[in-house]
Design an enzyme around this catalytic site. Sequence first.
Site, PDB file in Angstrom:
ATOM      1  N   LYS A 206       0.838  -1.194   0.000  1.00 49.00           N
ATOM      2  CA  LYS A 206       0.000   0.000   0.000  1.00 49.00           C
ATOM      3  C   LYS A 206       0.874   1.246   0.000  1.00 49.00           C
ATOM      4  O   LYS A 206       1.938   1.250   0.612  1.00 49.00           O
ATOM      5  CB  LYS A 206      -0.875   0.028   1.264  1.00 49.00           C
ATOM      6  CG  LYS A 206      -2.034  -0.944   1.256  1.00 49.00           C
ATOM      7  CD  LYS A 206      -2.861  -0.782   2.526  1.00 49.00           C
ATOM      8  CE  LYS A 206      -3.990  -1.790   2.589  1.00 49.00           C
ATOM      9  NZ  LYS A 206      -5.008  -1.614   1.537  1.00 49.00           N
TER      10      LYS A 206
ATOM     11  N   GLU B 218      -6.357  -9.547   0.853  1.00 47.25           N
ATOM     12  CA  GLU B 218      -6.062 -10.644   1.784  1.00 47.25           C
ATOM     13  C   GLU B 218      -7.252 -11.021   2.666  1.00 47.25           C
ATOM     14  O   GLU B 218      -7.393 -12.172   3.068  1.00 47.25           O
ATOM     15  CB  GLU B 218      -4.864 -10.255   2.667  1.00 47.25           C
ATOM     16  CG  GLU B 218      -5.159  -9.407   3.907  1.00 47.25           C
ATOM     17  CD  GLU B 218      -5.721  -8.025   3.602  1.00 47.25           C
ATOM     18  OE1 GLU B 218      -5.565  -7.565   2.456  1.00 47.25           O
ATOM     19  OE2 GLU B 218      -6.332  -7.417   4.502  1.00 47.25           O
TER      20      GLU B 218
ATOM     21  N   ARG C 248     -10.423 -11.390   2.162  1.00 40.60           N
ATOM     22  CA  ARG C 248     -11.356 -12.396   1.642  1.00 40.60           C
ATOM     23  C   ARG C 248     -10.764 -13.802   1.725  1.00 40.60           C
ATOM     24  O   ARG C 248     -11.508 -14.784   1.805  1.00 40.60           O
ATOM     25  CB  ARG C 248     -11.768 -12.029   0.211  1.00 40.60           C
ATOM     26  CG  ARG C 248     -10.645 -11.999  -0.790  1.00 40.60           C
ATOM     27  CD  ARG C 248     -11.035 -11.249  -2.061  1.00 40.60           C
ATOM     28  NE  ARG C 248     -10.947  -9.791  -1.887  1.00 40.60           N
ATOM     29  CZ  ARG C 248     -11.273  -8.903  -2.821  1.00 40.60           C
ATOM     30  NH1 ARG C 248     -11.712  -9.304  -3.993  1.00 40.60           N
ATOM     31  NH2 ARG C 248     -11.157  -7.614  -2.576  1.00 40.60           N
TER      32      ARG C 248
HETATM   33  N1  BES Z   1      -8.039  -3.608   4.354  1.00 38.05           N
HETATM   34  C1  BES Z   1      -8.216  -3.240   3.006  1.00 38.05           C
HETATM   35  C2  BES Z   1      -9.500  -2.454   2.763  1.00 38.05           C
HETATM   36  C3  BES Z   1      -9.624  -1.120   3.421  1.00 38.05           C
HETATM   37  C4  BES Z   1      -9.303   0.040   2.729  1.00 38.05           C
HETATM   38  C5  BES Z   1     -10.097  -1.011   4.710  1.00 38.05           C
HETATM   39  C6  BES Z   1      -9.446   1.266   3.342  1.00 38.05           C
HETATM   40  C7  BES Z   1     -10.237   0.221   5.316  1.00 38.05           C
HETATM   41  C8  BES Z   1      -9.925   1.355   4.623  1.00 38.05           C
HETATM   42  C9  BES Z   1      -8.251  -4.487   2.122  1.00 38.05           C
HETATM   43  O1  BES Z   1      -7.494  -5.553   2.575  1.00 38.05           O
HETATM   44  C10 BES Z   1      -7.717  -4.089   0.800  1.00 38.05           C
HETATM   45  O2  BES Z   1      -6.586  -3.739   0.735  1.00 38.05           O
HETATM   46  N2  BES Z   1      -8.548  -4.155  -0.253  1.00 38.05           N
HETATM   47  C11 BES Z   1      -8.140  -3.790  -1.552  1.00 38.05           C
HETATM   48  C12 BES Z   1      -8.608  -4.867  -2.507  1.00 38.05           C
HETATM   49  C13 BES Z   1      -8.058  -4.743  -3.900  1.00 38.05           C
HETATM   50  C14 BES Z   1      -6.576  -4.991  -3.891  1.00 38.05           C
HETATM   51  C15 BES Z   1      -8.758  -5.724  -4.787  1.00 38.05           C
HETATM   52  C16 BES Z   1      -8.761  -2.451  -1.886  1.00 38.05           C
HETATM   53  O3  BES Z   1      -9.908  -2.194  -1.463  1.00 38.05           O
HETATM   54  O4  BES Z   1      -8.110  -1.633  -2.510  1.00 38.05           O
HETATM   55 ZN    ZN Z   2      -7.191  -5.626   4.595  1.00 38.32          ZN
HETATM   56 MN    MN Z   3      -5.498  -5.439   1.962  1.00 36.54          MN
END
Ligand code: BES
Ligand code: ZN
Ligand code: MN
Length: 511
Positions: A284, A356, A358
């Site tokens: 990230k 991750e 899911r």
């Molecule tokens: N934990 C994140 C989602 C999230 C984002 C929670 C912002 C709280 C605030 C999750 O694990 C994630 O990174 N999801 C990705 C999925 C994508 C890579 C398909 C996302 O939402 O960008």
């Molecule tokens: Zn996450």
């Molecule tokens: Mn994530």
Amino acid sequence: MKFNTTKRAFAQVDTAALLVPSFQGESETGLCNLISTAGDGAITNQATLEKFTGAVGQTLLHYPHKSLAAKRVILFGVGERSKLTVASLRKAMTAAFKAARAAKINEVTVADASLSGTKVSAAQYAELAATVSGLIDYEINHNKTEGVLGYAPRPGLEELRLLSTGNVSSKVRKGLAKGRAIAEAVNLARDLSNLPAGELTPTAFVEEAKRIADESGGLISCKVMNPDDLAVLGANGIINVGKGSDEPYYMVELVYTPPTGATKDVLGYVGKAVTFDSGGYDLKPADGMRHMKRDMSGGGAVLSALQAIANLRLPISVKAYMAPVENMVSGRAFKPGDRIRMLSGITVEVDNTDAEGRLTLGDMITYARRAGVTHIVDVATLTGAIRQVNSDVAAGLFSNNDAFAKRLKAAGERVGEQYEVLTMWPELRDNNKAEMSDLKNTGGPAGAGATTAAWFVRQFAGEETPWIHLDIASVAFRDREFGVDPKGSTGFSVQTLVELAGEFAKGSKPA
Ligand code: BES
Ligand code: ZN
Ligand code: MN
């Protein structure tokens, strides 16, 4: 916080602040009858000057002269009598307790309201007072030092008294106790979610789960599966997410059996408990990682809900699953392009190591189904995409069962937590199709990331067991105060999960 009731003449209540509900349009100033009985004309004048009408959300802080023993009177508007509901009273009390908090006092007394002609019972009034006061009084679990950069501690609310004009019924006492249990649970979830990832490690999360079980008086049993156990089981979804970290990873099962015995219906609560989500090799950016200590909010909500359910001794069986893991980068971490055979046997291509949550949910849901749960609710900060749908005002709700979805949404409405039921468009299901596995863990570049994530999870829930997926990434934490929620972690879903369990309990039959 202590909760007490007190039966005393209105004018003689010796308290730092007397909170008095005021109906709109009753008597010429809309003030509570009790105030006029006490005969303090000054408050009436002030109300007129400040245009206090008793509308929901309005408050008036008054310093009585001689006529009342209370140091302050805080009038709070509750709107028109015929329109009073639990929801409007929650808003009214939120304003009232915020006004009390602003006064920096450690004790308040709430006057009871004459609730005739309203849809609210005295027990609900008491429950709300206890819940809302506890939620508003929450202070983040900081380690600030008095005097450094001018920090001065605010006294917490130590005592809430409910002033009663009549005899206090056992229902009102129960309402107070219920409200207190609920606020405690939400505040626990907030604390866990606010904790830094270096403090709330997966192991520390497990310790919390054990503590909740230990303190339940034998009503909750706790089973912890460590990396070896998970390897034997074949929970490769969890393993792959967790294996890149120096911290061990786990799956925790909490089983709550009511004192009255197990029930036919068994609720399965499943919470995403990623204690830190760096994104893994699909790392990230800094802005996206900042809040990822809070990526265990769903698991924290499930854990906290179990605490309240046991405290309230709700007559419904509940099994809860949380897989505390850290999603990190290292020579042992899973990589984009890896393939995973999930616990269910379904194979998954890792399209993105940041998807991750899911993977952990899939294995937990498989495990929950094997453990015989009859209904599943999973709670997860699953996608950033859900924030595009509802900003920070509502969570997303996906389900394979419309009736169950309605039930949960209604439970949320009763406790002031907002969910939007989102359509799982059938056309989006196949977005999870992969080249050389059954599924990939992203929905491709098509958008609708929250829905495609829900479709992924649904492959593990199946179609027979009623299942709901709550994507709380929009509401688990905020960068502003919102209703009863402070800035930071909110404990969202705890109240809904407790309310839903309470509702299932009503119709539950012995196993
Ligand atoms: N934990 C994140 C989602 C999230 C984002 C929670 C912002 C709280 C605030 C999750 O694990 C994630 O990174 N999801 C990705 C999925 C994508 C890579 C398909 C996302 O939402 O960008
Ligand atoms: Zn996450
Ligand atoms: Mn994530």
